[in-house]
Scaffold this active site. Structure first.
Site, mmCIF file in Angstrom:
data_model
loop_
_atom_site.group_PDB
_atom_site.id
_atom_site.type_symbol
_atom_site.label_atom_id
_atom_site.label_comp_id
_atom_site.label_asym_id
_atom_site.label_seq_id
_atom_site.Cartn_x
_atom_site.Cartn_y
_atom_site.Cartn_z
ATOM 1 N N SER A 276 0.860 -1.183 0.000
ATOM 2 C CA SER A 276 0.000 0.000 0.000
ATOM 3 C C SER A 276 0.897 1.234 0.000
ATOM 4 O O SER A 276 2.073 1.159 0.377
ATOM 5 C CB SER A 276 -0.869 -0.001 1.269
ATOM 6 O OG SER A 276 -1.476 1.260 1.499
ATOM 7 N N TYR B 188 -2.044 -1.482 10.679
ATOM 8 C CA TYR B 188 -2.062 -1.583 9.211
ATOM 9 C C TYR B 188 -0.773 -1.029 8.611
ATOM 10 O O TYR B 188 -0.126 -1.662 7.776
ATOM 11 C CB TYR B 188 -3.275 -0.831 8.659
ATOM 12 C CG TYR B 188 -3.445 -0.920 7.163
ATOM 13 C CD1 TYR B 188 -4.128 -1.987 6.591
ATOM 14 C CD2 TYR B 188 -2.913 0.051 6.327
ATOM 15 C CE1 TYR B 188 -4.287 -2.071 5.220
ATOM 16 C CE2 TYR B 188 -3.067 -0.027 4.958
ATOM 17 C CZ TYR B 188 -3.757 -1.086 4.402
ATOM 18 O OH TYR B 188 -3.898 -1.170 3.043
#
Length: 257
Positions: free
Chosen positions: A139, A152
């Site tokens: 990401s 995350y």
């Protein structure tokens, strides 16, 4: 309609029954690969896999034994593992002081430990392939941070480090390891986040997209899962033999600043 050339290669895609994972699985299938998709053992996932003629593996990636079994089942059902796509993940938004410890443990196991374990267990099969590929879906949050996403972001930063290390170890063994770092992608998860923020901020969904999510981006448009799948298709191909240890940003210019 032109039928894909059967490549006699197999792929295992985690988180493969929705969003980015499903798009990658379908694209690899269209490229001629036999594809297994891994997700939690739920009837919805099984139905999606069956509808797309994908082999379904029900597994919980927070469990070490399930990671090993997923590779073993892929080999038994499809004959090997030539491409491993570590895509499974989820988000949990909380300030550090309030972040549940068990949720932290689960998130890091699913998004960082499981890719390590799956790579470890698949390694002999990827080597045997002669053109093995590991693709880690990271990401932009593997590069930059945002508040309230500590687990995350920690996992995605770690996944990039794992990618680079594995690439160095894999180079002489005929397999490549790369990471894809998307910006915001229009998935059910992101659609839910947009709706939540629109409600809490008292603004429209369009304003959330443009003024919150896409504010730092050069291109003010959410990506689609098929955009990530197209890049994964190339990384998985034989043509990408010289690409390894790469961190491929598909981020709408987010990190160009």
């Amino acid at each position: 309609m032109t039928q894909p050339v059967q490549e006699d290669r197999t792929a295992l895609v985690t988180g493969g029954t929705s969003g980015i994972g499903l798009a990658i699985a379908q694209r690899l299938q269209a490229d001629g690969l036999r594809v297994a998709v891994l997700d939690l053992d739920r009837s919805q996932g099984r139905d999606v896999a069956a509808a797309h003629d994908l082999h379904f593996i029900g597994a919980d990636l927070s469990r070490r034994a399930d990671c090993r079994r997923a590779v073993e089942e892929t080999v038994a059902a499809l004959g090997g593992v030539d491409v491993l796509v570590n895509n499974a993940g989820f988000q949990h938004i909380d300030p550090i002081a309030e972040f549940p410890e068990d949720t932290w443990d689960t998130m890091l196991h699913v998004m960082l430990t499981a890719p390590f374990l799956l790579s470890k267990y698949a390694w002999p099969h990827l080597r045997r392939s002669g053109h093995g590929r590991i693709i880690n879906v990271a990401s932009i949050h593997g590069h930059v941070a945002s508040p309230f996403k500590s687990a995350y972001i920690s996992a995605k930063h770690g996944l990039i480090g794992l990618t680079r290390t594995a690439a160095l170890e894999a180079g002489e063994q005929g397999l490549t390891v790369n990471a894809i770092c998307p910006g915001y992608v229009r998935t059910p998860l992101v659609e839910g986040q947009i709706a939540d923020q629109a409600r809490t901020r008292g603004i429209t969904a369009e304003e959330v997209e443009q003024k919150v999510m896409l504010e730092p981006a050069a291109i003010k448009r959410l990506l689609n899962p098929e955009d990530i799948a197209a890049l994964a298709s190339y990384v998985a191909s034989r043509a990408a033999w010289g690409m390894t240890g790469a961190v491929l940003d598909l981020d709408l210019g987010w990190t160009a600043r």
